[in-house]
Design a protein around this motif. Structure first.
Motif, short mmCIF file in Angstrom:
data_model
loop_
_atom_site.label_atom_id
_atom_site.label_comp_id
_atom_site.label_asym_id
_atom_site.label_seq_id
_atom_site.Cartn_x
_atom_site.Cartn_y
_atom_site.Cartn_z
N ALA A 1 2.38 -12.16 1.67
CA ALA A 1 0.95 -12.16 1.98
C ALA A 1 0.20 -13.07 1.02
N TYR B 1 6.54 -8.32 -6.74
CA TYR B 1 6.67 -8.49 -5.30
C TYR B 1 5.83 -7.43 -4.62
N CYS B 2 4.57 -7.72 -4.55
CA CYS B 2 3.53 -6.95 -3.87
C CYS B 2 2.83 -5.94 -4.77
N LEU B 3 1.51 -6.05 -4.76
CA LEU B 3 0.65 -5.11 -5.48
C LEU B 3 -0.13 -4.24 -4.51
N GLY B 4 0.17 -4.37 -3.21
CA GLY B 4 -0.53 -3.54 -2.22
C GLY B 4 -1.99 -3.92 -2.06
N ASN B 5 -2.29 -5.19 -2.31
CA ASN B 5 -3.67 -5.69 -2.22
C ASN B 5 -3.71 -6.86 -1.23
N CYS B 6 -2.90 -6.75 -0.17
CA CYS B 6 -2.49 -7.90 0.64
C CYS B 6 -3.55 -8.40 1.61
N ALA B 7 -4.66 -7.68 1.76
CA ALA B 7 -5.71 -8.17 2.65
C ALA B 7 -6.66 -9.11 1.90
N CYS B 8 -6.51 -9.17 0.58
CA CYS B 8 -7.40 -10.00 -0.24
C CYS B 8 -6.57 -10.80 -1.23
N SER B 9 -5.58 -11.50 -0.72
CA SER B 9 -4.65 -12.28 -1.54
C SER B 9 -5.30 -13.59 -1.97
N VAL C 1 -5.86 -4.74 -11.20
CA VAL C 1 -5.48 -5.70 -10.16
C VAL C 1 -6.70 -6.55 -9.82
N THR D 1 -8.09 -2.10 -3.98
CA THR D 1 -8.64 -3.35 -3.45
C THR D 1 -10.14 -3.47 -3.72
N THR E 1 1.87 -4.61 3.07
CA THR E 1 1.61 -3.19 3.36
C THR E 1 0.85 -2.54 2.21
N TYR F 1 1.59 0.72 -8.57
CA TYR F 1 0.39 1.41 -8.09
C TYR F 1 -0.21 2.32 -9.18
N VAL G 1 1.60 -9.91 8.37
CA VAL G 1 1.19 -10.99 7.47
C VAL G 1 1.01 -12.27 8.27
#
Lengths: 155, 521
Positions: free
Chosen positions: A86, A122-130, A139, B11, B187, B225, B416
């Motif tokens: 992402a 490999y991923c911070l779970g913030n994938c809509a605002c990469s 983060v 986020t 995810t 997390y 994605v």
């Protein structure tokens, strides 16, 4: 974040006492030592092994399996740059090249002044605002080269 | 007292929500206004975060995305009342992106204070557990089976059948484990659930414990997390204090003790048997199956391993009944799917809809196309082991069987999006590289094959014997597919093959951006 001020042997001994009787306690034990010292000292492995009823090889095997555990001292803060898809879709390949140049280190490295260690994640779970990075436990979203420099300047 | 709501999830905070909350508090104080700032979870409309909400005439109204610098202007325009301002989004129920969803699992996300047990209960929380405590274990399992719920982690195994196996396996100790090692890129649904509505996970796990006869449970949370960890710790302490965890739950005479364990940055620990090894304090090496974890799982005892969203959904099934949940969905995919719109997308976030919606509808209608404004080119669904779909497949309905039929997988619902600047050879190379970095090392095809895969793709990128090396790459994919114990090696070929098959031109012109360099092991 770690304090790195305590006596390593005492921190190891205290963690061993705390987790020795807990089933599957090795991971929380290692997390606790690392939170206290910033890394798992080689000298502590024997004490961990005898306290947990394991061989030194088993303890070393667990430390070396997980990306989070380190057997060498680390920088005061760890900067994680997300390398996953992402973030790639939003330009993270450029960002990671910039971060490496800016800090003058590659992944796994620590800056000469000891302030920062750099790691891939490999991923911070913030994938809509990469693209995303993590500094310590914070983060940050939509990070480009300028934003990274700004964040670094504020540390 | 005027109530103002500011999200607190990862986020929203990554976009500055803490600074916005501080600025709102400061300016309200300067104006002598008595305000209460409530930090809610996020509604998952991440493109609008930080989204600030107010209450008026019994409704919630929103402003967003709000930066700290916008706050003074908002107050100037009449905030925290309904006011004319470019950031005013109107009544929450009128925001189409949210209104068009069917929120079952995420109905409280962003609405309530995640750590308020009163909020949780006033919004339907713990109704499912109350019902379950009055039912026999077999009846609870039957309700879950009838709901059609399938594992949301990606494998889509029928949840009721798994629970029945644990129920029917006699043992002196059984365990319930929540797999919260949400490692797939693209995810964040588990994270959002845990940060925005943690009691729902606790309730689902407790229902599961009552159903299968377990007295001990673990949440295996990934270390990436940290916010979710803080929220879960507090939620567990609150539930214990309220007698919703621990001994004699709600006076039922039944016990359930829950611990949180933190992973250590290994993607493979999201594979269920690797997770169990890790919970036992070992290297996360994948186990052979059989024995199934439901029969010999954690510490050799019968163990339920379910994804966070699966366990959360159980609270809805028990609160509203199996028929209610089963009425949503399509084919054999029942209930709702929590889609995560990610990557190069204009309106990214969490979209909960019944199974059966088309991928194109999600990406274009909800997502609004790419963030860059360039044409869409490829969509990867189901995480790093999922296929890259070309435009010809975007009308595939989001349904486990429909995706399987086109050689793809729905996985955990991560979508994605890539625009036309993507180089699919680089993406295929990354799939192999990721496998090399994250393989547990048990199976040779996965451990070594992935390294060979990177080398082969580099050769193709360097225009060395392209057709011969593509043939070798396909043979290598067959070996990984057939010769690996788990999905890591078994499914790494999926993104690679789909990239080669659907985007062949990218494999015939050398690397656009130069050689890929070293593998970052």
């Amino acid at each position: 974040m770690h304090s790195s001020s305590g006596d390593p042997a005492a921190i190891v001994a205290s963690a061993v006492r705390k987790f020795a009787d807990i089933p599957g306690g090795l991971l929380p034990l290692l997390h606790e030592i690392q939170a206290g010292l910033g890394f798992i000292p080689f000298d502590g492995v024997a004490a961990i092994a005898s306290g947990m009823g394991l061989s030194r090889a088993e303890v070393h095997g667990v430390i070396s399996f997980y990306h989070d555990f380190h057997d060498q001292p680390r920088g005061q803060k760890t900067i994680h740059v997300c390398r996953a898809e992402a973030c790639q879709a939003m330009g993270s390949r450029k960002l990671e090249a910039h971060v490496k140049t800016r800090l003058g280190i590659d992944y796994g490295g620590t800056t000469k002044d000891g302030r920062f260690s750099l790691e891939p994640v490999y991923c911070l779970g913030n994938c809509a605002c990469s693209p995303s990075i993590r500094i310590g436990d914070d983060v940050f979203a939509r990070v480009d080269a300028d934003r990274f420099d700004e964040l670094l300047g504020g540390l | 007292m005027i109530r103002i709501f500011v999200p607190i999830d990862t986020t929203a905070c990554a976009l500055g929500a803490d600074a916005v909350a501080a600025e709102v508090a400061l300016l309200a104080n300067n104006r002598g206004m008595a305000v209460e700032i409530i930090r809610t979870g996020s509604r998952g409309a991440f493109w609008l975060e930080p989204m600030v909400e107010i209450e008026a005439d019994g409704n919630r109204y929103a402003f967003g995305p709000v930066s700290p610098g916008d706050v003074a202007g908002l107050f100037g325009a009449g905030f925290p009342g309904i006011c004319q301002h470019p950031l005013f989004l109107g009544k929450l129920t009128d925001i189409e992106w949210l209104a068009r969803q069917d929120r079952l699992t995420f109905k409280r996300a962003g609405v309530t204070d995640p750590l308020s047990l009163d909020d949780y209960r006033q919004n339907g929380g713990y109704e499912g557990l109350n019902n379950a405590l009055a039912m026999s274990p077999a009846d609870i399992v039957a309700a879950v089976t009838e709901s059609g719920l399938r594992g949301r982690g990606g494998a889509a195994f029928p949840t009721g059948i798994k629970w029945l196996t644990v129920l029917n396996t006699p043992a002196d100790q059984k365990y319930v484990t929540a797999n919260a090692d949400e490692g797939d890129s693209g995810t964040f649904a588990d994270r959002l659930l845990m940060e925005a509505d943690p009691f729902q996970l606790l309730e689902g796990m407790t229902i599961c414990a009552m159903a299968v006869g377990a007295t001990e449970g673990f949440i295996y949370l990934r270390s990436e997390y940290p916010k979710a960890l803080q929220v879960l710790k507090q939620a567990v302490a609150t539930a214990e204090a309220a007698n919703l965890l621990g001994n004699n739950i709600g006076g039922s005479g039944r016990d359930f003790h829950l611990q949180i364990r933190v992973g250590a940055g290994a993607y493979i620990c999201g594979e269920e048997t690797s997770m169990l090894e890790s919970l036992e304090g070992k290297r996360g090496l994948v186990r052979f199956k059989p024995p199934l974890p439901a029969i010999e799982g954690l510490f050799g005892k019968p163990t339920v391993v379910n994804n966070v969203l699966t366990l959360a959904a159980v609270s809805t099934v028990l609160a509203k009944g199996a028929a209610y949940y089963q009425a949503y969905g399509s084919g054999r995919s029942r209930g709702t799917l929590s889609v995560q719109l990610a990557g190069n997308i204009r309106r990214g976030g969490l979209v909960e809809v019944p199974f059966g919606a088309s991928l194109r509808g999600l990406v274009e209608d909800f997502g609004g196309g790419t963030a860059s404004g360039r044409p869409l080119r490829a969509i990867q669904v189901g995480g790093p082991l999922g296929a890259y779909l070309p435009e010809s497949q975007w009308d595939t309905p989001l349904d486990y069987e429909a995706f399987s039929a086109v050689g793809a997988m729905l996985g955990h619902g991560g979508i994605v999006v890539f625009d036309d600047s993507v180089d699919m050879l680089e993406q295929a190379r990354f799939a192999m590289e990721f496998c090399a970095v994250e393989s547990c090392g048990k199976c040779t095809p996965c451990r070594i094959g992935s390294v060979r895969g990177v080398e082969l793709i580099d050769k193709i990128g360097n225009n060395e014997n392209i057709s011969g090396n593509l043939e070798l790459l396909e043979e290598l994919c067959e070996t990984l597919d057939a010769g690996s114990l788990c999905a890591m090696g078994g499914l790494t070929p999926m993104p690679v093959r789909s990239a080669v098959k659907h985007f062949p031109q990218d494999f015939k012109r050398g690397l656009k951006n130069g050689p890929g360099g070293q593998i970052n092991v």
